[in-house]
Design an enzyme around this catalytic site. Structure first.
Site, PDB file in Angstrom:
ATOM      1  N   ARG A  27      46.338  36.527  46.060  1.00 25.16           N
ATOM      2  CA  ARG A  27      46.184  37.204  44.765  1.00 25.16           C
ATOM      3  C   ARG A  27      47.470  37.157  43.938  1.00 25.16           C
ATOM      4  NH1 ARG A  27      41.669  40.776  44.373  1.00 25.16           N
ATOM      5  NH2 ARG A  27      40.056  39.797  45.620  1.00 25.16           N
ATOM      6  N   ARG A  31      46.635  40.995  37.929  1.00 28.28           N
ATOM      7  CA  ARG A  31      47.103  42.086  37.072  1.00 28.28           C
ATOM      8  C   ARG A  31      48.573  42.473  37.213  1.00 28.28           C
ATOM      9  NH1 ARG A  31      43.586  47.103  37.588  1.00 28.28           N
ATOM     10  NH2 ARG A  31      43.105  46.207  39.611  1.00 28.28           N
ATOM     11  N   ARG A  40      44.057  36.812  30.169  1.00 29.12           N
ATOM     12  CA  ARG A  40      42.793  36.920  30.890  1.00 29.12           C
ATOM     13  C   ARG A  40      41.628  37.404  30.016  1.00 29.12           C
ATOM     14  NH1 ARG A  40      38.579  38.174  32.616  1.00 29.12           N
ATOM     15  NH2 ARG A  40      38.003  39.138  34.580  1.00 29.12           N
ATOM     16  N   ASP A  76      36.772  32.875  42.611  1.00 34.10           N
ATOM     17  CA  ASP A  76      36.392  34.031  43.431  1.00 34.10           C
ATOM     18  C   ASP A  76      35.445  33.580  44.530  1.00 34.10           C
ATOM     19  OD1 ASP A  76      36.737  37.154  43.324  1.00 34.10           O
ATOM     20  OD2 ASP A  76      34.693  36.761  43.972  1.00 34.10           O
ATOM     21  N   TYR A 151      28.702  41.268  50.916  1.00 34.61           N
ATOM     22  CA  TYR A 151      28.456  41.593  49.497  1.00 34.61           C
ATOM     23  C   TYR A 151      26.983  41.463  49.149  1.00 34.61           C
ATOM     24  CZ  TYR A 151      33.460  41.783  48.655  1.00 34.61           C
ATOM     25  OH  TYR A 151      34.777  42.135  48.687  1.00 34.61           O
TER      26      TYR A 151
END
Ligand code: 1CP
Length: 341
Positions: A27, A31, A40, A76, A151
């Site tokens: 990552r 952010r 973004r 992702d 998920y």
């Protein structure tokens, strides 16, 4: 493309001597970087991923900023399932959300094979662009079947993975069919990323640590092995990573990767003995430590370097992803320290 004999990251993945210990951060795009927040925009990451130029820029930002030894594609783990129309979105601040979760064997009909050039041409294009621009190797990645299944079954992020575990025990034939389909998606996606220029791949089984070693060995490991075997002919380093996997490290190594990623819960030398000296290791600074003052980060970084003991085959990384509140200056200093150690 970077010459494989010259990139410290690729040398270390092969357990060959390298001029310095290579380092990158899971990552590393995201952010924590002001330049990421500036570019973004809002909305789902899935929309951003449809724009190859933006993906290339977001992938390059941390390479420029931190001077890391590898780039990881901005993408992702749910991109392939979303691309075949399973009905997945990634909600900012939450993560992947599935409108109609996978509940029974009838839902198998909602899965189909991935044709990367048709279903995810934007990913292939972004990898091509990056491979021609980058001065360090690009890591392609995919989600491992268990983590992606969680998920799909839970409908979103879950702490207990309860429905997933219930299904794997209650309906083994449905479980295997689901895992096989997800393994095929991961394989097709990873192979296409390598064909387009990725020079290493990482399989994220982020939530595998929720399983006992027996369940992992019997109900997950065989499909994971099939993925690593299915990549062998491509001759790129294969990295296997999960969180909370102290009890699973030996089994994850048996699945056939070249490198095993380790979180912060097990010292890297102990982890390495569980994984086996014939594999490289990646890790394992606690991302939370990076929120502490520099002298703390320095001590913890040096501790890991000492435990690895300068043996060929150590790729420095965090034990999991960069936390959004991390000061980028701290990560810059970690890179400098690791390179000069
Ligand atoms: O839209 C956004 O910007 C939201 C945040 C975000 C980002 C930046 C998400 C949603 N995904 C990503 C990019 C991403 N995801 C990358 C590339 C960036 C980089 O590494 O530099 C990678 C490798 C991933 C892989 C990923 N997605 C994993 C495996 C890695 C891990 O963290 O263990 C997992 C579990 C996901 C699911 C996911 N996607 C996004 C979130 C917030 C989550 C986690 C949700 C949860 O806790 O279950």
């Amino acid at each position: 493309m970077v010459a494989p004999d010259e990139a410290p990251f690729l040398l270390a993945c092969r357990r060959r001597p390298s001029p310095h210990v290579p380092v990158w951060f899971m990552r590393q795009a995201g952010r924590a970087l002001p330049e990421y927040r500036a570019r973004r925009g809002s909305g789902s990451i899935l929309e951003a991923i449809h724009q190859p130029e933006l993906v290339a820029e977001l992938t390059l930002q941390p390479v420029r900023r931190y001077g890391v030894d590898a780039a990881i594609l901005f993408s992702d783990i749910v991109v392939p399932v979303a691309a075949i129309g399973f009905g997945v979105d990634v909600v900012p601040g939450t993560g992947p959300v599935v409108t109609e979760p996978f509940r029974s064997k009838e839902d198998l009909g909602r899965l189909r094979p991935l044709e990367p050039e048709e279903d995810t041409p934007y990913v292939v294009e972004a990898v091509r662009q990056l491979a021609s621009e980058l001065s360090v190797p690009l890591i392609g990645f995919a989600g491992a079947p268990f983590t992606v299944a969680s998920y799909l079954i839970e409908g979103g992020p879950s702490r207990s993975h309860a429905r997933t575990k219930a299904l794997m025990h209650a309906e083994p034939s449905t479980w295997w069919a689901l895992l096989d389909a997800l393994a095929d998606l991961a394989l097709a996606s990873l192979r296409s990323q390598v064909r387009a220029g990725a020079q290493a791949v990482q399989l994220f089984d982020s939530w595998a640590g929720a399983l006992s070693a027996v369940d992992y060995a019997e109900l997950v490991l065989p499909v994971t092995r099939r993925i690593f075997d299915g990549l062998a002919d491509l001759d790129v380093p294969r990295i296997h990573f999960g969180v909370g996997t102290g009890e699973l490290l030996g089994l994850m190594a048996e699945a056939g990767p070249d490198v095993v990623g380790v979180d912060w819960r097990v010292p890297i030398d102990v982890a390495w003995s569980r994984i086996g000296e014939d594999k490289a290791v990646q890790g394992n600074l606690d991302p939370a430590v990076c929120l502490a003052p520099w002298d703390v980060v320095e001590t913890e970084t040096r501790k890991i370097l000492n435990q690895a003991g300068g043996r060929p085959g150590h790729v420095f990384n965090l034990g999991h992803g960069v936390l959004p509140d991390t000061d980028p200056a701290i990560l810059e200093r970690v890179v400098e320290l690791v390179h000069n150690a």
